[in-house]
Design a protein around this motif. Structure first.
Motif, PDB file in Angstrom:
ATOM      1  N   GLY A 205       0.836  -1.194   0.000  1.00 59.81           N
ATOM      2  CA  GLY A 205       0.000   0.000   0.000  1.00 59.81           C
ATOM      3  C   GLY A 205       0.868   1.241   0.000  1.00 59.81           C
ATOM      4  O   GLY A 205       1.932   1.278  -0.621  1.00 59.81           O
ATOM      5  N   GLY A 206       0.438   2.277   0.733  1.00 62.43           N
ATOM      6  CA  GLY A 206       1.168   3.536   0.722  1.00 62.43           C
ATOM      7  C   GLY A 206       2.612   3.389   1.150  1.00 62.43           C
ATOM      8  O   GLY A 206       3.530   3.860   0.466  1.00 62.43           O
ATOM      9  N   ASN A 207       2.851   2.726   2.281  1.00 64.96           N
ATOM     10  CA  ASN A 207       4.219   2.552   2.761  1.00 64.96           C
ATOM     11  C   ASN A 207       4.995   1.539   1.927  1.00 64.96           C
ATOM     12  O   ASN A 207       6.154   1.759   1.579  1.00 64.96           O
ATOM     13  CB  ASN A 207       4.210   2.099   4.225  1.00 64.96           C
ATOM     14  CG  ASN A 207       3.712   3.172   5.165  1.00 64.96           C
ATOM     15  OD1 ASN A 207       3.963   4.356   4.974  1.00 64.96           O
ATOM     16  ND2 ASN A 207       2.985   2.766   6.199  1.00 64.96           N
ATOM     17  N   GLY A 208       4.365   0.409   1.615  1.00 64.57           N
ATOM     18  CA  GLY A 208       5.060  -0.641   0.884  1.00 64.57           C
ATOM     19  C   GLY A 208       5.446  -0.223  -0.523  1.00 64.57           C
ATOM     20  O   GLY A 208       6.555  -0.514  -0.981  1.00 64.57           O
ATOM     21  N   ALA A 209       4.546   0.460  -1.220  1.00 61.81           N
ATOM     22  CA  ALA A 209       4.857   0.909  -2.577  1.00 61.81           C
ATOM     23  C   ALA A 209       5.968   1.948  -2.560  1.00 61.81           C
ATOM     24  O   ALA A 209       6.856   1.939  -3.419  1.00 61.81           O
ATOM     25  CB  ALA A 209       3.603   1.484  -3.237  1.00 61.81           C
ATOM     26  N   ALA A 210       5.937   2.856  -1.569  1.00 60.61           N
ATOM     27  CA  ALA A 210       6.983   3.874  -1.464  1.00 60.61           C
ATOM     28  C   ALA A 210       8.332   3.244  -1.148  1.00 60.61           C
ATOM     29  O   ALA A 210       9.359   3.613  -1.732  1.00 60.61           O
ATOM     30  CB  ALA A 210       6.610   4.896  -0.391  1.00 60.61           C
ATOM     31  N   ALA A 211       8.360   2.269  -0.233  1.00 63.04           N
ATOM     32  CA  ALA A 211       9.615   1.605   0.122  1.00 63.04           C
ATOM     33  C   ALA A 211      10.181   0.839  -1.069  1.00 63.04           C
ATOM     34  O   ALA A 211      11.391   0.870  -1.336  1.00 63.04           O
ATOM     35  CB  ALA A 211       9.391   0.667   1.302  1.00 63.04           C
ATOM     36  N   THR A 212       9.311   0.148  -1.797  1.00 61.81           N
ATOM     37  CA  THR A 212       9.756  -0.597  -2.973  1.00 61.81           C
ATOM     38  C   THR A 212      10.306   0.345  -4.033  1.00 61.81           C
ATOM     39  O   THR A 212      11.326   0.063  -4.675  1.00 61.81           O
ATOM     40  CB  THR A 212       8.582  -1.409  -3.547  1.00 61.81           C
ATOM     41  OG1 THR A 212       8.071  -2.271  -2.527  1.00 61.81           O
ATOM     42  CG2 THR A 212       9.017  -2.239  -4.730  1.00 61.81           C
ATOM     43  N   TYR A 213       9.641   1.481  -4.205  1.00 58.32           N
ATOM     44  CA  TYR A 213      10.071   2.483  -5.180  1.00 58.32           C
ATOM     45  C   TYR A 213      11.497   2.953  -4.892  1.00 58.32           C
ATOM     46  O   TYR A 213      12.306   3.136  -5.803  1.00 58.32           O
ATOM     47  CB  TYR A 213       9.104   3.667  -5.153  1.00 58.32           C
ATOM     48  CG  TYR A 213       9.340   4.707  -6.222  1.00 58.32           C
ATOM     49  CD1 TYR A 213       8.715   4.603  -7.464  1.00 58.32           C
ATOM     50  CD2 TYR A 213      10.184   5.791  -5.996  1.00 58.32           C
ATOM     51  CE1 TYR A 213       8.927   5.548  -8.443  1.00 58.32           C
ATOM     52  CE2 TYR A 213      10.412   6.743  -6.971  1.00 58.32           C
ATOM     53  CZ  TYR A 213       9.780   6.618  -8.200  1.00 58.32           C
ATOM     54  OH  TYR A 213      10.003   7.548  -9.168  1.00 58.32           O
ATOM     55  N   PHE A 239      -0.048   6.659  -3.736  1.00 55.82           N
ATOM     56  CA  PHE A 239       0.438   5.351  -4.131  1.00 55.82           C
ATOM     57  C   PHE A 239       1.552   5.519  -5.165  1.00 55.82           C
ATOM     58  O   PHE A 239       1.305   5.895  -6.308  1.00 55.82           O
ATOM     59  CB  PHE A 239      -0.698   4.502  -4.721  1.00 55.82           C
ATOM     60  CG  PHE A 239      -0.361   3.051  -4.861  1.00 55.82           C
ATOM     61  CD1 PHE A 239      -0.651   2.155  -3.839  1.00 55.82           C
ATOM     62  CD2 PHE A 239       0.269   2.568  -5.997  1.00 55.82           C
ATOM     63  CE1 PHE A 239      -0.329   0.811  -3.957  1.00 55.82           C
ATOM     64  CE2 PHE A 239       0.590   1.241  -6.123  1.00 55.82           C
ATOM     65  CZ  PHE A 239       0.292   0.351  -5.093  1.00 55.82           C
ATOM     66  N   PHE A 240       2.788   5.253  -4.747  1.00 58.45           N
ATOM     67  CA  PHE A 240       3.929   5.434  -5.639  1.00 58.45           C
ATOM     68  C   PHE A 240       3.821   4.456  -6.806  1.00 58.45           C
ATOM     69  O   PHE A 240       3.710   3.245  -6.614  1.00 58.45           O
ATOM     70  CB  PHE A 240       5.240   5.195  -4.883  1.00 58.45           C
ATOM     71  CG  PHE A 240       5.668   6.359  -4.046  1.00 58.45           C
ATOM     72  CD1 PHE A 240       6.814   7.069  -4.366  1.00 58.45           C
ATOM     73  CD2 PHE A 240       4.924   6.759  -2.946  1.00 58.45           C
ATOM     74  CE1 PHE A 240       7.221   8.148  -3.602  1.00 58.45           C
ATOM     75  CE2 PHE A 240       5.310   7.840  -2.172  1.00 58.45           C
ATOM     76  CZ  PHE A 240       6.470   8.543  -2.501  1.00 58.45           C
TER      77      PHE A 240
END
Length: 496
Positions: A205-213, A239-240
């Motif tokens: 989600g918001g945190n996971g997509a940003a961290a993956t990015y 959402f990154f």
């Protein structure tokens, strides 16, 4: 691949006993759990036994032999473990001598009487490195181990064995030139490590997509993404990787698209499954690092159990906004990053509740301990999070992970960011030796892997009563695993 994973404090005991230079040959014994995944087998060091001088029948610069009483003691204990390690050192090069061959053949025959489905690892230390091989007791066929992964609070290392079948990958020096300069003298070692680690993400989600990015820029080549949810219009503001038209698509599909657009050579697996479904667990078992970015504590607790059980590095992140009870103005805005590694404090030691909370009730999003939670007043709109807070949470996660892998400064195991005061707080707590997750006693999950001993019992979701109460647990392992009822599964889960 076949890998031996050892918590650093246990590996240090073996190294102190066997590492050159030595005046005579010595022995070290290990008791291990096991992780059987598709195309991957990992042996998880849980206990180390260093024989006393009186335990040897003979010991010289050319040979070593344990006494019969010590061997009987070890074999009797080995019946409770899926894998047994016998290691010794040579004064010069490591190789399998004829004496070693005869001794291990006799040991394998005796071990078969105690654990017919077990595995036996033979390890020889020498001035030229470490030689290691493993045999299934039933077949007696030897297979070389590819590497030893040493993991603990001090960091993570991959040690290739002398007989490794799969060479380690190297990083892209042109792309990582600036990062190489930033990391200093350990730069090549760290970036080569990153290139060989598989990373799993629970919740994109918001945190996971940003961290993956952000993490894709460091050179991770293997990704496993797990999230049952789909993009909704309200995700678009934070959402990154979101593009117009992504509404309704699985979140893992969007994140995978962005990863492969960045580098088509990456190996990505996306699962539209909840964690901890069996499908998600099997996909994450070969991973070395787990990022836990869900929106509830129930999944965090499941991830903490999983990583304690399989000797995995876990980085957990959470972010949220809490509004005042009589106003729509934010009262708390913040995020936390917690690090769990073998031999260090787990998420429970750092304040995560052991309560089995239902992840499908929005009221779960509340403050607990020192962490900032979400809105709990049903009369107020829930802002969830905003892009700046997700970006900060992801940045802190990447910095903690990079600091851990590279040994950059002090790495907290619980870092809290107060967004209203622009303040970072190190809220790390010490490891509890009696913790049911990370404690090193028979009733802890630490390093057991796939097979739990008969005296342990893990509560499953169907054992939780309708009112949410838990029956009295047996032993110290009073935690849950497996799927959380039918509600945990989307109507048509799929693998991308």
């Amino acid at each position: 691949m076949n890998i031996l994973t050892a918590p650093s404090h246990l590996w240090a005991k073996i190294a102190q006993q066997l590492q050159p230079p030595q005046m005579v040959e010595n022995m070290a014994i290990g008791f291990l759990g096991i992780n059987r995944a598709k195309g991957h087998r990992e042996f998880l060091l849980r206990e180390v036994d260093i024989p006393a001088p009186s335990d040897y029948r003979a010991r010289s610069p050319a040979s070593v032999e344990l006494g019969s009483e010590k061997v009987a003691e070890v074999l009797d204990k080995s019946r409770h473990f899926p894998c047994l390690l016998f290691a010794h050192n040579h004064l010069f090069d490591a190789f399998i001598s004829s004496t070693d061959e005869a001794g291990i053949r006799d040991l394998l025959r005796c071990y078969r009487s105690f654990r017919r489905d077990g595995c036996l690892i033979q390890m020889v230390w020498g001035t030229n490195g470490i030689l290691a091989r493993v045999a299934d007791v039933q077949t007696g066929r030897w297979i070389f181990l590819d590497a030893v992964k040493v993991v603990g609070p001090e960091g993570l290392r991959l040690i290739p064995t002398l007989n490794a079948r799969h060479p380690l990958q190297s990083f892209d020096k042109d792309r990582q030139l600036r990062t190489l300069t930033f990391l200093g003298e350990r730069g090549e070692e760290v970036l080569n490590l990153v290139a060989n680690l598989a990373i799993g993400v629970i919740g994109v989600g918001g945190n996971g997509a940003a961290a993956t990015y952000l993490l894709k820029f460091l050179g991770f080549k293997r990704w496993v993404l797990v999230d049952p949810d789909h993009i909704e219009p309200h995700n678009a503001n934070r959402f990154f990787g979101f593009r117009v038209g992504d509404e309704g698509r699985p979140k893992v599909g969007v994140v995978m698209r962005e990863l492969l657009s960045f580098d088509p050579s990456l190996h990505c697996l996306g699962l539209v499954f909840p964690f901890p479904s069996l499908e998600a667990i099997e996909a994450l078992k070969p991973c070395d690092l787990i990022l836990c970015c869900p929106d509830n504590n129930w999944v965090r607790l499941q991830a903490a159990q999983f990583c304690a059980r399989y000797h995995k590095v876990l980085v957990e992140v959470g972010a949220g906004i809490e509004l005042g009870g009589d106003t729509k103005h934010p009262r708390h805005i913040g995020c936390q990053v917690r690090l769990q590694v073998p031999g260090g404090p787990c998420l429970v030691c750092n304040g995560l509740s052991l309560e089995q909370e239902d992840p499908f009730v929005e009221a779960i999003k509340r403050a607990q301990g020192r962490a900032v939670g979400y809105v709990t007043d049903a009369d107020l709109p829930n802002p969830g999070s905003v892009v700046s807070l997700n970006a900060m949470a992801a940045t802190l996660l990447v910095r903690v992970l990079l600091g851990y892998l590279a040994g950059l400064g002090t790495v907290p195991t619980y870092l809290f960011y107060d967004d209203l005061r622009l303040k970072l707080v190190d809220a790390s707590s010490p490891r509890c030796p009696d913790c049911p997750l990370c404690g090193e006693h028979p009733n802890a999950l630490f390093g057991w892997g796939d097979e739990l001993p008969v005296w342990m019992r893990i509560l499953r979701p169907q054992e939780v009563s309708d009112d949410g109460t838990l029956p009295e647990a047996v032993g110290g392992a009073h935690l849950a695993e497996g799927q959380h009822g039918d509600r945990a599964c989307p109507p048509q889960p799929s693998v991308l």
